[in-house]
Scaffold this motif. Structure first.
Motif, mmCIF file in Angstrom:
data_model
loop_
_atom_site.group_PDB
_atom_site.id
_atom_site.type_symbol
_atom_site.label_atom_id
_atom_site.label_comp_id
_atom_site.label_asym_id
_atom_site.label_seq_id
_atom_site.Cartn_x
_atom_site.Cartn_y
_atom_site.Cartn_z
ATOM 1 N N GLY A 105 0.793 -1.230 0.000
ATOM 2 C CA GLY A 105 0.000 0.000 0.000
ATOM 3 C C GLY A 105 0.825 1.280 0.000
ATOM 4 O O GLY A 105 2.037 1.273 0.201
ATOM 5 N N GLY A 106 0.128 2.382 -0.227
ATOM 6 C CA GLY A 106 0.759 3.696 -0.123
ATOM 7 C C GLY A 106 1.432 4.145 -1.408
ATOM 8 O O GLY A 106 1.536 3.392 -2.375
ATOM 9 N N LEU A 107 1.900 5.392 -1.380
ATOM 10 C CA LEU A 107 2.490 6.002 -2.570
ATOM 11 C C LEU A 107 3.730 5.258 -3.042
ATOM 12 O O LEU A 107 4.019 5.200 -4.230
ATOM 13 C CB LEU A 107 2.862 7.470 -2.272
ATOM 14 C CG LEU A 107 1.675 8.417 -2.059
ATOM 15 C CD1 LEU A 107 2.157 9.815 -1.678
ATOM 16 C CD2 LEU A 107 0.820 8.488 -3.333
ATOM 17 N N GLU A 108 4.492 4.718 -2.087
ATOM 18 C CA GLU A 108 5.727 4.001 -2.428
ATOM 19 C C GLU A 108 5.514 2.486 -2.418
ATOM 20 O O GLU A 108 6.475 1.726 -2.421
ATOM 21 C CB GLU A 108 6.836 4.375 -1.435
ATOM 22 C CG GLU A 108 7.183 5.857 -1.386
ATOM 23 C CD GLU A 108 7.708 6.370 -2.720
ATOM 24 O OE1 GLU A 108 8.473 5.631 -3.378
ATOM 25 O OE2 GLU A 108 7.345 7.496 -3.115
ATOM 26 N N GLY A 109 4.274 2.056 -2.370
ATOM 27 C CA GLY A 109 3.982 0.629 -2.257
ATOM 28 C C GLY A 109 4.122 -0.107 -3.581
ATOM 29 O O GLY A 109 4.143 0.493 -4.661
ATOM 30 N N SER A 110 4.187 -1.430 -3.499
ATOM 31 C CA SER A 110 4.391 -2.235 -4.706
ATOM 32 C C SER A 110 3.156 -2.274 -5.603
ATOM 33 O O SER A 110 3.261 -2.535 -6.796
ATOM 34 C CB SER A 110 4.788 -3.659 -4.316
ATOM 35 O OG SER A 110 3.788 -4.250 -3.518
ATOM 36 N N LEU A 111 1.981 -1.997 -5.024
ATOM 37 C CA LEU A 111 0.754 -2.081 -5.822
ATOM 38 C C LEU A 111 0.771 -1.080 -6.981
ATOM 39 O O LEU A 111 0.354 -1.385 -8.099
ATOM 40 C CB LEU A 111 -0.454 -1.818 -4.912
ATOM 41 C CG LEU A 111 -1.764 -2.518 -5.254
ATOM 42 C CD1 LEU A 111 -1.573 -3.994 -5.538
ATOM 43 C CD2 LEU A 111 -2.768 -2.328 -4.123
ATOM 44 N N ARG A 112 1.276 0.118 -6.705
ATOM 45 C CA ARG A 112 1.380 1.145 -7.762
ATOM 46 C C ARG A 112 2.336 0.700 -8.855
ATOM 47 O O ARG A 112 2.105 0.955 -10.036
ATOM 48 C CB ARG A 112 1.883 2.458 -7.171
ATOM 49 C CG ARG A 112 0.836 3.135 -6.349
ATOM 50 C CD ARG A 112 1.188 4.582 -6.121
ATOM 51 N NE ARG A 112 -0.028 5.333 -5.868
ATOM 52 C CZ ARG A 112 -0.203 6.608 -6.176
ATOM 53 N NH1 ARG A 112 0.761 7.268 -6.785
ATOM 54 N NH2 ARG A 112 -1.319 7.211 -5.911
ATOM 55 N N TRP A 113 3.414 0.050 -8.445
ATOM 56 C CA TRP A 113 4.388 -0.461 -9.421
ATOM 57 C C TRP A 113 3.760 -1.586 -10.245
ATOM 58 O O TRP A 113 3.856 -1.614 -11.476
ATOM 59 C CB TRP A 113 5.636 -0.949 -8.670
ATOM 60 C CG TRP A 113 6.638 -1.645 -9.532
ATOM 61 C CD1 TRP A 113 7.456 -1.060 -10.459
ATOM 62 C CD2 TRP A 113 6.927 -3.046 -9.557
ATOM 63 N NE1 TRP A 113 8.246 -2.030 -11.063
ATOM 64 C CE2 TRP A 113 7.941 -3.254 -10.523
ATOM 65 C CE3 TRP A 113 6.446 -4.145 -8.852
ATOM 66 C CZ2 TRP A 113 8.466 -4.511 -10.800
ATOM 67 C CZ3 TRP A 113 6.967 -5.394 -9.123
ATOM 68 C CH2 TRP A 113 7.964 -5.580 -10.089
ATOM 69 N N LEU A 114 3.090 -2.493 -9.549
ATOM 70 C CA LEU A 114 2.468 -3.630 -10.243
ATOM 71 C C LEU A 114 1.422 -3.152 -11.246
ATOM 72 O O LEU A 114 1.305 -3.698 -12.342
ATOM 73 C CB LEU A 114 1.823 -4.571 -9.222
ATOM 74 C CG LEU A 114 2.783 -5.392 -8.358
ATOM 75 C CD1 LEU A 114 2.071 -5.955 -7.143
ATOM 76 C CD2 LEU A 114 3.404 -6.519 -9.181
ATOM 77 N N ALA A 115 0.653 -2.127 -10.860
ATOM 78 C CA ALA A 115 -0.454 -1.665 -11.701
ATOM 79 C C ALA A 115 0.013 -1.237 -13.085
ATOM 80 O O ALA A 115 -0.708 -1.402 -14.070
ATOM 81 C CB ALA A 115 -1.189 -0.522 -11.005
ATOM 82 N N GLN A 116 1.242 -0.701 -13.184
ATOM 83 C CA GLN A 116 1.693 -0.176 -14.481
ATOM 84 C C GLN A 116 2.495 -1.199 -15.290
ATOM 85 O O GLN A 116 2.936 -0.897 -16.394
ATOM 86 C CB GLN A 116 2.459 1.138 -14.282
ATOM 87 C CG GLN A 116 3.604 1.107 -13.276
ATOM 88 C CD GLN A 116 4.903 0.585 -13.845
ATOM 89 O OE1 GLN A 116 5.299 0.977 -14.933
ATOM 90 N NE2 GLN A 116 5.552 -0.319 -13.132
ATOM 91 N N LEU A 117 2.675 -2.397 -14.762
ATOM 92 C CA LEU A 117 3.404 -3.421 -15.521
ATOM 93 C C LEU A 117 2.494 -4.033 -16.589
ATOM 94 O O LEU A 117 1.303 -4.229 -16.345
ATOM 95 C CB LEU A 117 3.902 -4.531 -14.589
ATOM 96 C CG LEU A 117 5.038 -4.183 -13.622
ATOM 97 C CD1 LEU A 117 5.334 -5.374 -12.719
ATOM 98 C CD2 LEU A 117 6.291 -3.755 -14.374
#
Ligand SMILES: [Zn+2]
Length: 304
Positions: free
Chosen positions: A249-261
């Motif tokens: 979670g959060g701005l630096e979380g892995s979910l944001r990274w995963l979402a753009q893969l």
């Protein structure tokens, strides 16, 4: 290539034997929204006949039982050619000792993981009672090698991609950290399909970024949603990042990274029993769906 998630929980499983958190209570009560999960492991195969395990979890015996493709076809036999280890943690390796019944198996591991098991653990001798019982094959950072089981080639290749991690807890002070303590495993078949299995990852790196982008299916560290997930419950003073897990979670979380893969499927595994993504209806559960990311469950199968 076929992937079968054998176990999708972090160390301890879900429910964890000594855990009375809200999730574990709900799993024990048979709450429909929360299924039991065994400790993280997966099986991969190019042809559905010859299989490799990705890690040997403490639950390996029940996991093999749960998947008929891994059952013996003769009096003494296994379709499992071997096991590839992504690190030397207890939850990745303990199952090796459960598979001790004098069955030829090939283990793919980095030098750091092999040394931890062979030089610091007398139990490993039970896997090496005779030559050829356990065959060790070295995984080296950046090298692509064919995955060859005890009964021959699997039709898959494996590449060890070093990712940020840590030496196993039981090896602290016994071995200096190396970049090969913790790996993402990249599997590819002859048709060019690829799977990245990265159940434990402490942070993003350019190499991880580059390799993950090329994977058709990415199975990734879903241990914790929040960095303070355990500390806020008063269970430990170590944050998720202290434990070498990149929180979702959060701005630096892995979910944001995963979402753009661009991967076709992005699947979380090694999910800790405290993680709120396991609760249908929780905002974190919805956040996962919005990011196009799935939570693995035991028995999930993917054909790629
Ligand atoms: Zn719990």
């Amino acid at each position: 290539m076929y992937l079968r998630v054998l176990g999708s929980a972090a160390g301890g499983g879900s429910p964890q034997w000594n855990c009375g958190c809200a999730n574990c209570i709900a799993v024990r009560a048979g709450h429909a929204a929360l299924r039991p999960r065994t400790q993280a492991s997966a099986a991969v195969s190019a042809d559905g006949q010859h299989w490799f395990l990705l890690n040997a979890s403490p639950d390996v015996r029940a996991q093999i039982d749960s998947f008929p493709a891994l059952h013996p076809r003769r009096l003494r036999d296994t379709p499992i050619g071997g096991i590839a280890l992504n690190n030397g943690d207890v939850d990745a390796c303990l199952g090796l000792f459960i598979l001790r019944e004098d069955q030829p198996l090939v283990v793919y591991a980095s030098e750091a993981v092999e040394r931890g098991l062979r030089e610091h653990n007398a139990l490993t001798r039970t896997l090496e009672r005779r030559p050829g019982q356990l065959i060790w094959n070295r995984l080296r950072a950046g090298e692509v090698v064919p995955l060859v089981g005890a009964a021959g080639p699997s039709g898959l290749t494996i590449e060890a991609v070093p990712v940020p991690g840590t030496v196993p807890l039981h090896m602290k002070g016994l071995a200096a950290p190396t970049p090969e303590d913790n790996l993402a495993l990249m599997l590819r078949d002859a048709r060019g399909h690829s799977l990245m299995y990265a159940p434990t990852t402490a942070a993003r790196t350019p190499l991880l970024d580059e390799r993950a982008r090329t994977a058709d299916v990415l199975v990734f560290d879903g241990t914790f949603f929040r960095d303070d997930e355990l500390t806020s419950l008063g269970l430990t003073t170590r944050s998720a990042r202290d434990m070498a897990h990149w929180p979702l979670g959060g701005l630096e979380g892995s979910l944001r990274w995963l979402a753009q893969l661009p991967c076709r499927r992005k699947i979380l595994t090694h999910i800790n029993n405290t993680n709120p993504i396991l609760r249908a209806g929780a905002p974190e559960h919805d956040e996962l769906r919005a990011a196009g990311v799935e939570a693995a469950y035991d028995g999930l199968e993917v054909e790629l």
